[in-house]
Design a protein around this motif. Structure first.
Motif, PDB file in Angstrom:
ATOM      1  N   LEU A   1     -24.997  44.487   8.232  1.00 46.09           N
ATOM      2  CA  LEU A   1     -25.003  45.060   9.588  1.00 46.09           C
ATOM      3  C   LEU A   1     -26.430  45.439   9.933  1.00 46.09           C
ATOM      4  O   LEU A   1     -26.794  46.604  10.052  1.00 46.09           O
ATOM      5  N   SER A   2     -27.267  44.417  10.086  1.00 46.07           N
ATOM      6  CA  SER A   2     -28.692  44.559  10.355  1.00 46.07           C
ATOM      7  C   SER A   2     -28.982  44.237  11.809  1.00 46.07           C
ATOM      8  O   SER A   2     -28.301  43.398  12.417  1.00 46.07           O
ATOM      9  N   PRO A   3     -29.986  44.860  12.394  1.00 46.27           N
ATOM     10  CA  PRO A   3     -30.338  44.566  13.783  1.00 46.27           C
ATOM     11  C   PRO A   3     -30.560  43.075  14.007  1.00 46.27           C
ATOM     12  O   PRO A   3     -31.233  42.406  13.222  1.00 46.27           O
ATOM     13  N   GLY A   4     -29.955  42.559  15.056  1.00 48.56           N
ATOM     14  CA  GLY A   4     -30.085  41.153  15.412  1.00 48.56           C
ATOM     15  C   GLY A   4     -28.981  40.277  14.879  1.00 48.56           C
ATOM     16  O   GLY A   4     -28.774  39.171  15.386  1.00 48.56           O
ATOM     17  N   LYS A   5     -28.259  40.742  13.863  1.00 44.66           N
ATOM     18  CA  LYS A   5     -27.174  39.926  13.301  1.00 44.66           C
ATOM     19  C   LYS A   5     -25.889  40.101  14.102  1.00 44.66           C
ATOM     20  O   LYS A   5     -25.719  41.049  14.877  1.00 44.66           O
ATOM     21  N   GLN A   6     -24.975  39.161  13.898  1.00 48.13           N
ATOM     22  CA  GLN A   6     -23.689  39.225  14.567  1.00 48.13           C
ATOM     23  C   GLN A   6     -22.951  40.517  14.182  1.00 48.13           C
ATOM     24  O   GLN A   6     -22.994  40.957  13.028  1.00 48.13           O
ATOM     25  N   ALA A   7     -22.267  41.093  15.158  1.00 46.33           N
ATOM     26  CA  ALA A   7     -21.488  42.308  14.907  1.00 46.33           C
ATOM     27  C   ALA A   7     -20.132  41.916  14.331  1.00 46.33           C
ATOM     28  O   ALA A   7     -19.084  42.034  14.972  1.00 46.33           O
ATOM     29  N   ASP A   8     -20.168  41.405  13.111  1.00 41.63           N
ATOM     30  CA  ASP A   8     -18.961  41.073  12.351  1.00 41.63           C
ATOM     31  C   ASP A   8     -18.740  42.208  11.365  1.00 41.63           C
ATOM     32  O   ASP A   8     -19.543  42.395  10.426  1.00 41.63           O
ATOM     33  N   LEU A   9     -17.681  42.972  11.540  1.00 42.15           N
ATOM     34  CA  LEU A   9     -17.480  44.145  10.688  1.00 42.15           C
ATOM     35  C   LEU A   9     -16.001  44.442  10.520  1.00 42.15           C
ATOM     36  O   LEU A   9     -15.151  43.929  11.262  1.00 42.15           O
ATOM     37  N   ILE A  10     -15.722  45.281   9.516  1.00 45.87           N
ATOM     38  CA  ILE A  10     -14.351  45.702   9.252  1.00 45.87           C
ATOM     39  C   ILE A  10     -14.308  47.207   9.054  1.00 45.87           C
ATOM     40  O   ILE A  10     -15.251  47.815   8.536  1.00 45.87           O
ATOM     41  N   VAL A  11     -13.191  47.803   9.486  1.00 46.87           N
ATOM     42  CA  VAL A  11     -12.919  49.226   9.293  1.00 46.87           C
ATOM     43  C   VAL A  11     -11.715  49.324   8.369  1.00 46.87           C
ATOM     44  O   VAL A  11     -10.674  48.703   8.637  1.00 46.87           O
ATOM     45  N   LEU A  12     -11.851  50.082   7.267  1.00 51.67           N
ATOM     46  CA  LEU A  12     -10.804  50.149   6.243  1.00 51.67           C
ATOM     47  C   LEU A  12     -10.084  51.490   6.275  1.00 51.67           C
ATOM     48  O   LEU A  12     -10.645  52.503   6.720  1.00 51.67           O
ATOM     49  N   ASP A  13      -8.870  51.509   5.745  1.00 51.70           N
ATOM     50  CA  ASP A  13      -8.080  52.743   5.772  1.00 51.70           C
ATOM     51  C   ASP A  13      -8.366  53.656   4.595  1.00 51.70           C
ATOM     52  O   ASP A  13      -7.856  54.775   4.530  1.00 51.70           O
ATOM     53  N   GLN A  14      -9.179  53.183   3.623  1.00 52.45           N
ATOM     54  CA  GLN A  14      -9.578  54.058   2.522  1.00 52.45           C
ATOM     55  C   GLN A  14     -10.955  53.638   2.017  1.00 52.45           C
ATOM     56  O   GLN A  14     -11.425  52.529   2.295  1.00 52.45           O
ATOM     57  N   ASP A  15     -11.581  54.540   1.284  1.00 56.69           N
ATOM     58  CA  ASP A  15     -12.922  54.291   0.748  1.00 56.69           C
ATOM     59  C   ASP A  15     -12.786  53.589  -0.600  1.00 56.69           C
ATOM     60  O   ASP A  15     -12.466  54.220  -1.607  1.00 56.69           O
ATOM     61  N   ILE A  16     -13.017  52.291  -0.627  1.00 57.13           N
ATOM     62  CA  ILE A  16     -12.835  51.532  -1.865  1.00 57.13           C
ATOM     63  C   ILE A  16     -13.919  51.842  -2.889  1.00 57.13           C
ATOM     64  O   ILE A  16     -13.787  51.480  -4.061  1.00 57.13           O
ATOM     65  N   PHE A  17     -14.986  52.521  -2.485  1.00 59.55           N
ATOM     66  CA  PHE A  17     -16.018  52.940  -3.436  1.00 59.55           C
ATOM     67  C   PHE A  17     -15.619  54.227  -4.159  1.00 59.55           C
ATOM     68  O   PHE A  17     -16.145  54.514  -5.235  1.00 59.55           O
ATOM     69  N   ALA A  18     -14.696  54.998  -3.580  1.00 57.01           N
ATOM     70  CA  ALA A  18     -14.348  56.305  -4.139  1.00 57.01           C
ATOM     71  C   ALA A  18     -12.945  56.361  -4.729  1.00 57.01           C
ATOM     72  O   ALA A  18     -12.675  57.202  -5.591  1.00 57.01           O
TER      73      ALA A  18
END
Length: 544
Positions: free
Chosen positions: A502-519
């Motif tokens: 998610l860097s400036p200039g790149k396509q706004a391809d993103l996902i929102v998750l229901d939990q923190d998979i890192f935690a």
């Protein structure tokens, strides 16, 4: 004269954003303009960039990641098979195949009855045949295809319709299973499956399009915004191109075009070059050449360096002779194609690495990111060669668990010593190989969170088998897994200038998750749900 100030038309706020951009790795808000990332930072900073009437999306404190890329998937074929076939995923016996196929046959009067996705470790030529399928569908042709697509079975009516008899020769790299008298039993291995598929009634372009529409919605639901279709031919190109021109694609498709044994290098490069020229759209590109170097352990078509270790013994040759590899790989490399090779056995892996090394010596190094897919078995001497040659390891971690295909098929055939290097993903990363994660759907689920869970635990999910982890020292970390689905996956598909972070200039391809998979507990990662998938700044699944 000052340039006009770019303002955001969309803000995503109140988010836990992991951008995968080392310059701004974490943020709480994103500004989006014209479908691209304008900036990432604090909510106050992003609100200062908002234009009049900008849409504000509240993520509710949830984790936000770049959209995932599945770098080895059969999107078009998988979608079509799902739409046209009985789902045999849960069939664990021949009797359950009969029940499912009989029930499905009763729902339509089409000329053929199809079923897909049975487990070839449980259903083999020993318990599945034309006679079995005849019990389900006695009055018209029927065909069932395994999830791995390397095995299939047809009924007596199908053999009759296709003219498959004792006199029919095996196709190259394929085998019709036969009884003691030499008569086909209906069971098919490798290119024998292709032989049937080319002769069965062909679906229409509209039917394939409907399959893609279903499959891409399924992918979006699981957070996938980019795919690499791992086997395309002219029909695939035609369908994808038409959908790209019509603006119907909701995943970014790159694809690898099939090369078959026996095709002269000059002709193969010319053919794929024409396909590549006709597949240069924003949402669809052909960029690589696909080779099958072997099959699967389940039907004893994995190419190993040494013979199989069980009582039956034997081996399977690499599907391309050495002289063909020596001609094809440098030619495609020189024409600036990426090379993508299916390799299950350690002999296939070594042959692919040898070919890529030869291409590098002939043409010099360049950021090709040639890929070897699957790597079920690898000789330890070949592990460091991935990093040395800049070859990407394209792996499917869901298979790295102690289930029937591994415990009852692979380990007994290959033996305990070589099985120390089964799905050796940890060893590859420790040797600095670039690793990307994928599904090979429809061989197995495309759900990246189930795949990530097994990559970390090396076990089935909680609701599945309770078994010991398979070589836990080969496990990956959550950080490696997410990189393998985002930044590294985009780079492997030659699209990291546009996606993957998610860097400036790149396509706004993103996902929102229901939990923190890192935690969360790694054993809970597989239960993760995607709240929203955004492609180019537009929601293609869910919303917040």
């Amino acid at each position: 004269m000052s340039l006009p100030r770019i303002t955001a038309d969309t803000l995503l706020i109140n988010a836990d954003i992991r951008t995968m951009d080392p310059l701004v790795p974490r943020a709480e808000a994103l500004a989006i303009a014209g479908g691209r990332i304008l900036a990432a930072g604090s909510e106050a900073e992003m609100r200062a960039l908002a234009g009049e009437g900008a849409e504000v999306l509240d993520a509710g404190g949830r984790l936000v990641l770049p959209g995932f890329h599945d770098t080895h998937i059969h999107l078009q074929d998988g979608g079509h098979h799902t739409v046209e076939s009985a789902d045999l995923t849960e069939a664990g016996s021949a009797e359950e195949i009969v029940e499912a196929m009989a029930a499905f046959a009763g729902t339509h009067d089409r000329p053929w009855v199809f079923g897909s996705f049975y487990n070839s470790a449980l259903l083999t030529e020993k318990n599945l045949s034309a006679a079995v399928l005849d019990r389900a569908v006695p009055d018209r042709p029927a065909m069932v295809t395994a999830a791995d697509a390397h095995n299939a079975c047809i009924n007596t009516a199908a053999m009759r319709a296709l003219g498959l008899t004792a006199a029919t020769e095996d196709p190259p790299e394929g085998h019709f299973v036969r009884d003691a008298e030499g008569n086909p039993t209906g069971y098919l291995h490798e290119r024998a499956v292709t032989w049937v598929n080319h002769r069965r009634p062909q679906p229409t372009d509209e039917e394939y399009r409907e399959g893609v529409l279903w499959a891409q919605a399924h992918a979006n639901e699981h957070g996938i915004t980019g795919v690499l279709d791992a086997l395309v031919e002219e029909r695939h190109r035609r369908i994808y191109a038409a959908m790209a021109e019509a603006g119907e694609l909701t995943v970014r498709v790159v694809a690898t075009a099939l090369v078959k044994p026996g095709e002269p290098a000059e002709e193969a490069v010319a053919r794929l070059s024409r396909m590549r020229e006709q597949a240069q759209y924003e949402m669809f590109r052909i960029h690589s050449a696909k080779f099958f170097f072997d099959g699967v352990v389940e039907n004893r078509t994995a190419a190993m360096i040494e013979d199989y270790s069980d009582e039956e013994g034997g081996n399977f040759p690499v599907m391309f002779p050495g002289e063909e590899i020596a001609a094809l790989f440098p030619a495609f490399d020189a024409a600036r194609f990426q090379i993508h090779v299916h390799c299950i056995g350690d002999g296939a892996v070594r042959a692919a690495l040898d070919g890529m090394e030869l291409a590098r010596k002939r043409n010099g190094p360049w950021p090709s990111r040639h890929q070897i897919a699957h790597i079920q078995f690898i000789d330890p001497a070949d592990i460091p060669r991935f990093a040395e040659l800049g070859v990407v390891a394209n792996v499917q971690p869901l298979w790295a668990r102690m289930e029937a295909p591994v415990s009852e098929m692979s380990i007994p055939v290959v033996g305990p010593e070589r099985s120390k290097y089964i799905y050796a993903f940890g060893a590859l990363t420790r040797a600095r190989a670039e690793l990307v994660l994928s599904s090979d759907w429809t061989v197995s689920t495309l759900n990246p969170f189930a795949i990530i869970e097994t990559a970390i635990t090396r076990k089935p999910g909680r609701e599945e088998l309770d078994v010991e982890p398979l070589l836990p020292e080969e496990a990956l970390t959550i950080e490696q897994c997410v990189a393998g689905y985002t930044m590294l996956a985009a780079r492997a598909g030659w699209r990291d200038a546009e996606t993957g972070s998610l860097s400036p200039g790149k396509q706004a391809d993103l996902i929102v998750l229901d939990q923190d998979i890192f935690a969360c507990d790694p054993r809970d990662i597989g239960e993760t749900k995607v709240v929203m998938t955004m492609l180019g700044g537009r929601a293609v699944h869910g919303g917040v």
